[in-house]
Design a protein around this motif. Structure first.
Motif, PDB file in Angstrom:
ATOM      1  N   LYS A  43       7.226  63.579  37.770  1.00 27.30           N
ATOM      2  CA  LYS A  43       5.892  63.549  37.162  1.00 27.30           C
ATOM      3  C   LYS A  43       4.850  63.123  38.198  1.00 27.30           C
ATOM      4  O   LYS A  43       3.773  63.718  38.307  1.00 27.30           O
ATOM      5  CB  LYS A  43       5.917  62.552  35.997  1.00 27.30           C
ATOM      6  CG  LYS A  43       4.925  62.847  34.902  1.00 27.30           C
ATOM      7  CD  LYS A  43       5.188  61.915  33.743  1.00 27.30           C
ATOM      8  CE  LYS A  43       3.993  61.888  32.798  1.00 27.30           C
ATOM      9  NZ  LYS A  43       4.137  60.890  31.758  1.00 27.30           N
ATOM     10  N   ARG A  44       5.231  62.073  38.983  1.00 25.88           N
ATOM     11  CA  ARG A  44       4.326  61.575  40.018  1.00 25.88           C
ATOM     12  C   ARG A  44       4.017  62.661  41.043  1.00 25.88           C
ATOM     13  O   ARG A  44       2.873  62.865  41.437  1.00 25.88           O
ATOM     14  CB  ARG A  44       4.968  60.371  40.718  1.00 25.88           C
ATOM     15  CG  ARG A  44       4.203  59.102  40.497  1.00 25.88           C
ATOM     16  CD  ARG A  44       4.644  57.940  41.336  1.00 25.88           C
ATOM     17  NE  ARG A  44       5.858  58.023  42.073  1.00 25.88           N
ATOM     18  CZ  ARG A  44       7.031  57.526  41.656  1.00 25.88           C
ATOM     19  NH1 ARG A  44       7.114  56.929  40.492  1.00 25.88           N
ATOM     20  NH2 ARG A  44       8.115  57.633  42.396  1.00 25.88           N
ATOM     21  N   GLU A  93      12.723  61.496  36.409  1.00 30.49           N
ATOM     22  CA  GLU A  93      11.628  62.112  35.648  1.00 30.49           C
ATOM     23  C   GLU A  93      10.276  61.558  36.077  1.00 30.49           C
ATOM     24  O   GLU A  93       9.306  62.301  36.228  1.00 30.49           O
ATOM     25  CB  GLU A  93      11.833  61.875  34.150  1.00 30.49           C
ATOM     26  CG  GLU A  93      12.918  62.747  33.575  1.00 30.49           C
ATOM     27  CD  GLU A  93      13.211  62.418  32.121  1.00 30.49           C
ATOM     28  OE1 GLU A  93      12.546  61.525  31.579  1.00 30.49           O
ATOM     29  OE2 GLU A  93      14.095  63.056  31.549  1.00 30.49           O
ATOM     30  N   GLU A  94      10.240  60.222  36.266  1.00 30.12           N
ATOM     31  CA  GLU A  94       8.977  59.597  36.697  1.00 30.12           C
ATOM     32  C   GLU A  94       8.563  60.123  38.068  1.00 30.12           C
ATOM     33  O   GLU A  94       7.398  60.410  38.307  1.00 30.12           O
ATOM     34  CB  GLU A  94       9.143  58.072  36.756  1.00 30.12           C
ATOM     35  CG  GLU A  94       9.047  57.414  35.391  1.00 30.12           C
ATOM     36  CD  GLU A  94       9.506  55.961  35.433  1.00 30.12           C
ATOM     37  OE1 GLU A  94       9.534  55.373  36.529  1.00 30.12           O
ATOM     38  OE2 GLU A  94       9.855  55.428  34.358  1.00 30.12           O
ATOM     39  N   LYS A  95       9.551  60.247  38.955  1.00 26.99           N
ATOM     40  CA  LYS A  95       9.275  60.729  40.306  1.00 26.99           C
ATOM     41  C   LYS A  95       8.721  62.158  40.254  1.00 26.99           C
ATOM     42  O   LYS A  95       7.732  62.484  40.913  1.00 26.99           O
ATOM     43  CB  LYS A  95      10.572  60.702  41.119  1.00 26.99           C
ATOM     44  CG  LYS A  95      10.391  60.986  42.590  1.00 26.99           C
ATOM     45  CD  LYS A  95      11.712  60.913  43.318  1.00 26.99           C
ATOM     46  CE  LYS A  95      11.593  61.552  44.685  1.00 26.99           C
ATOM     47  NZ  LYS A  95      12.871  61.966  45.229  1.00 26.99           N
ATOM     48  N   GLU A 140      15.609  58.502  34.084  1.00 27.14           N
ATOM     49  CA  GLU A 140      14.207  58.140  33.851  1.00 27.14           C
ATOM     50  C   GLU A 140      13.438  58.095  35.165  1.00 27.14           C
ATOM     51  O   GLU A 140      12.322  58.583  35.251  1.00 27.14           O
ATOM     52  CB  GLU A 140      14.137  56.754  33.201  1.00 27.14           C
ATOM     53  CG  GLU A 140      14.213  56.794  31.700  1.00 27.14           C
ATOM     54  CD  GLU A 140      14.007  55.412  31.096  1.00 27.14           C
ATOM     55  OE1 GLU A 140      14.080  55.323  29.879  1.00 27.14           O
ATOM     56  OE2 GLU A 140      13.785  54.437  31.850  1.00 27.14           O
ATOM     57  N   LEU A 141      14.076  57.486  36.183  1.00 27.05           N
ATOM     58  CA  LEU A 141      13.412  57.385  37.480  1.00 27.05           C
ATOM     59  C   LEU A 141      13.158  58.763  38.082  1.00 27.05           C
ATOM     60  O   LEU A 141      12.108  59.034  38.656  1.00 27.05           O
ATOM     61  CB  LEU A 141      14.253  56.526  38.444  1.00 27.05           C
ATOM     62  CG  LEU A 141      14.329  55.037  38.092  1.00 27.05           C
ATOM     63  CD1 LEU A 141      15.318  54.311  38.986  1.00 27.05           C
ATOM     64  CD2 LEU A 141      12.946  54.390  38.189  1.00 27.05           C
TER      65      LEU A 141
END
Ligand SMILES: [Fe+2]
Length: 306
Positions: free
Chosen positions: A279-280, A275-277, A272-273
């Motif tokens: 996306k960011r 993916e978030e990174k 998840e992290l």
């Protein structure tokens, strides 16, 4: 060129509990060219070396619930044959050397259009996971977070037991029943595996035919029982339900299942992290492009006004 991926992070599901191999980060179930997998090495030298790992207890340690004879045949002959045959099948191919067994399982599953070595690779993985799902003096009830999640997702431990036993008993023919942590993040093109949904991050019972295991649906296996006839015939003849009950009551290592749950949750969080990174980073890139365009446009406007 061989796709000998080098794992760069700790074993996820297996760790010290099951320790069979590593999954390559970012492996996306892609198979670039099946023919490459069949390519023979020029030298013909044997280099594939998946090893037959013994159960983490002596072969008679599960008696009287699982006999030494069963272990000698099941581990010593069946499991050994899967490992030996896999090594023979993949020698000199793209799958030979550097890849974890998990990677071989995922790649040879090939989105359901299985390559010839899938059955041996998956059976080698499944059996090691199975041996390490048991311990002498096992069974009973889990505790801690595992029990909490079981109660949350099945209603009660008793209902979980019922569901697991039913899945194992009703798997038609050969196969496996599993308790898995479902934290899907990938679309692996499989109807059993939907895209991420509100049903993620839950414990689920699933069954699988023949050699198939839930890794191919991107689930995280926590516990399995082998319901191939060779797993129980010597001790229980055709009484599969009796074998399943004894497995749950006397053999399951809830410690192993709890450790696997920790690893599975950590892996899901890590994913998840990531993916978030990603996306960011994508979002950060976007405004920069726009800023340049605005600047260029603005500059042009200034020139014109001059
Ligand atoms: Fe088996």
């Amino acid at each position: 060129m061989a796709a000998a991926a080098t794992p760069t992070r700790p074993i996820w599901l297996t760790g010290q509990v099951t320790g069979i191999g590593r999954r390559t980060p970012g492996l996306q179930f892609q198979w670039r060219n099946n023919k490459m997998a069949q390519r023979k090495a020029g030298s013909g030298k044997i280099s594939a070396k998946f090893e037959l790992k013994p159960p983490p207890y002596p072969l008679n340690a599960l008696e009287p619930h699982m006999s030494r004879d069963t272990l000698e045949y099941h581990w010593g002959k069946h499991h050994r044959a899967y490992v030996d045959n896999l090594n023979k099948q993949i020698v000199g191919t793209e799958l030979d050397g550097g890849m974890s067994l998990e990677d071989v399982v995922l790649l040879t599953y090939n989105k359901g259009d299985m390559l010839p070595s899938f059955n041996n690779a998956a059976q080698a993985w499944n059996h090691e996971f199975f041996w390490e799902s048991m311990k002498p003096g096992g069974g009973g009830k889990p505790s801690g977070e595992l029990l909490e999640l079981i109660e949350r997702d099945f209603g009660s431990f008793e209902r979980f037991l019922q569901e697991f036993k039913s899945a194992a008993a009703t798997q038609f023919g050969s196969g496996w029943a599993w308790l898995v942590y479902k934290a899907n993040r990938l679309d692996v093109d499989n109807a059993v595996n939907p895209l991420p949904s509100e049903n993620d991050k839950k414990l689920v019972v699933v069954k699988s035919p023949n050699a198939v295991n839930p890794l191919v649906w991107d689930y995280s296996p926590l516990l399995t029982i082998d319901v191939w006839e060779h797993a129980y015939y010597l001790d229980f003849q055709n009484r599969r339900p009796d074998y399943i009950s004894v497995f749950m009551d006397k053999l399951v290592s809830w410690e192993a299942v709890s450790k696997r749950l920790e690893v599975a949750k950590a892996r899901a969080k890590e994913r998840e992290l990531e993916e978030e990174k990603k996306k960011r980073e994508e979002e950060e890139d976007k405004p920069e492009d726009e800023a340049v365009r605005v600047y260029v446009d603005g500059d042009a406007d200034v020139s014109e006004s001059d």
